[in-house]
Write an enzyme that holds these catalytic residues in place. Sequence first.
Site, short mmCIF file in Angstrom:
data_model
loop_
_atom_site.label_atom_id
_atom_site.label_comp_id
_atom_site.label_asym_id
_atom_site.label_seq_id
_atom_site.Cartn_x
_atom_site.Cartn_y
_atom_site.Cartn_z
N GLY A 160 -4.15 -4.60 -4.01
CA GLY A 160 -5.15 -3.64 -4.45
C GLY A 160 -4.45 -2.34 -4.79
CG HIS A 161 -1.60 -2.03 -7.28
ND1 HIS A 161 -0.72 -2.56 -8.17
CD2 HIS A 161 -1.21 -2.47 -6.07
CE1 HIS A 161 0.16 -3.30 -7.52
NE2 HIS A 161 -0.12 -3.26 -6.24
CD GLN A 179 1.01 -8.89 -1.97
OE1 GLN A 179 1.83 -9.57 -2.57
NE2 GLN A 179 -0.24 -8.79 -2.33
CE LYS A 186 3.03 -2.50 -4.43
NZ LYS A 186 2.72 -2.24 -3.04
CG ASP A 202 -1.78 -1.24 1.26
OD1 ASP A 202 -2.26 -1.66 0.20
OD2 ASP A 202 -1.91 -1.82 2.36
P1 IMP Z 1 -2.36 -12.74 2.55
O1 IMP Z 1 -1.37 -12.23 1.54
O2 IMP Z 1 -3.78 -12.51 2.17
O3 IMP Z 1 -2.08 -14.16 2.92
O4 IMP Z 1 -2.14 -11.89 3.89
C1 IMP Z 1 -0.94 -11.96 4.66
C2 IMP Z 1 -0.53 -10.59 5.20
O5 IMP Z 1 -0.16 -9.75 4.12
C3 IMP Z 1 -1.66 -9.86 5.93
O6 IMP Z 1 -1.08 -9.07 6.95
C4 IMP Z 1 -2.24 -8.95 4.85
O7 IMP Z 1 -2.90 -7.83 5.38
C5 IMP Z 1 -0.96 -8.57 4.13
N1 IMP Z 1 -1.19 -8.19 2.74
C6 IMP Z 1 -1.41 -9.01 1.67
N2 IMP Z 1 -1.55 -8.29 0.55
C7 IMP Z 1 -1.41 -7.00 0.89
C8 IMP Z 1 -1.42 -5.78 0.16
O8 IMP Z 1 -1.56 -5.72 -1.06
N3 IMP Z 1 -1.23 -4.64 0.88
C9 IMP Z 1 -1.01 -4.65 2.23
N4 IMP Z 1 -0.98 -5.77 2.96
C10 IMP Z 1 -1.17 -6.93 2.29
MG MG Z 2 -2.68 -1.93 -1.88
#
Ligand code: IMP
Ligand code: MG
Length: 412
Positions: A40-41, A201, A16, A13
């Site tokens: 989520g962009h 991420q 990007k 977040d």
């Molecule tokens: P997962 O990727 O859904 O398995 O989540 C694992 C961890 O990564 C959690 O803390 C999520 O909130 C975090 N996470 C996964 N994708 C994102 C992202 O795009 N932005 C911020 N945090 C993320």
């Molecule tokens: Mg995001």
Amino acid sequence: MTSIVCVGAQWGDEGKGKVVDTLAERARMVVRYNGGNNAGHSLNIDGETIVLHIIPTGAMWEHTINVIGAGVLVDPLVLAAEIELLQSKGKLKDKRCLIISPFCHVILPEHRERDSNQESTRTNPLGTTKRGVGPCYEDKVSRKGIRIADFISEDWTISGGMAAELLNARDIIAPFVRDAAKQIAHFCKDPNELVLFEGAQGTMLDIGYGTYPFVTSSHTVAAYAPVGAGISHRLVGEAVGISKAYVTRVGTGPFPTQMMDKIDQLVREKGSEFGATTGRPRKCGWLDLVALKRAVKIDQMRFLALTKLDVLSGIDTIKACTTYILDGQTMDRMPHTAEEWERVEPGYVYFDGWDTIDENAFSFSDLPTGAQEFITFIENYLGVQICLVGIGPGRGEEVVLHDIVEEYNGAK
Ligand code: IMP
Ligand code: MG
């Protein structure tokens, strides 16, 4: 050849999407290489906000080819909906504008169910996005996953509760499935073309090098770009890191620089710090330079884009964490275990705040003095140059301090 990996330097977040969108104006191709629709962009273009979860941000421009590389997980229902959404807005009209690798693993409804079930039975939940990403990577590593090539083949029969929806998604996706790696390599070798790799991420969420176990299940570091794209590492050039002027986290895990309630709330509201995928409120903290330094080293970035500086306007005193204090000892690196990281106290440096940033600011000298001092300190502490400063959410609301495409070309 110019290829640049745009990598999140924090916990995701970082903005990007906006930085990739800015650079994509000159790019021929934008490639996603990791993660799935946990990402989520958010893009704010001409007053309209669009959130992309899986299709690369380059899709907002007509001239780019957008590639979903083999390292990415594809939920067919989400991807099909996203293709339809973009097409309804006049994007992706040409089928050649989107390429999906046949080697992407497929997220099925059972992966989403497993993600939710595993979260509810964990002693320390990770706060996953429950999009099925972890279980799908588990199946990939266990060599029992389904790949896009299987999914679109007539031999694989779709059954179960969502069969009709999945069949419909298959019809939407199939025309875009092509040899992604070959196309990426082709453009990376062309000296006149710019290829961007769009990370999902951030480095601190990397499965191997992030803040384990509070991480995602894929590699997020810049070094994963060629692997997730299916090309030689020799075809990938530099990395540009993306960091907010502060930090946010969604999900669980230690968060040493958490802001005091009032400022946390103010920054969350002003910066719209709610998950683009889940809508969860993000925790807000002061810029953590100890963690950021680690990301700068791992991703070897010469340049850093500093986003959302405007969100800090109006705060009297701005802080940045430069040391951690653990058991009375001051350290300038991150501890190796989550247990130690949970116990660190942040050591801060302080900066005078500023009231507002001129929306027409064009160069460094147009920024308020406090912001200039903050930026210069960050550059010196990290040994990087700030190439871009975000001063608003919309396209064009940034101050470009270095043209990294030109500088990387010149350095060759
Ligand atoms: P997962 O990727 O859904 O398995 O989540 C694992 C961890 O990564 C959690 O803390 C999520 O909130 C975090 N996470 C996964 N994708 C994102 C992202 O795009 N932005 C911020 N945090 C993320
Ligand atoms: Mg995001």
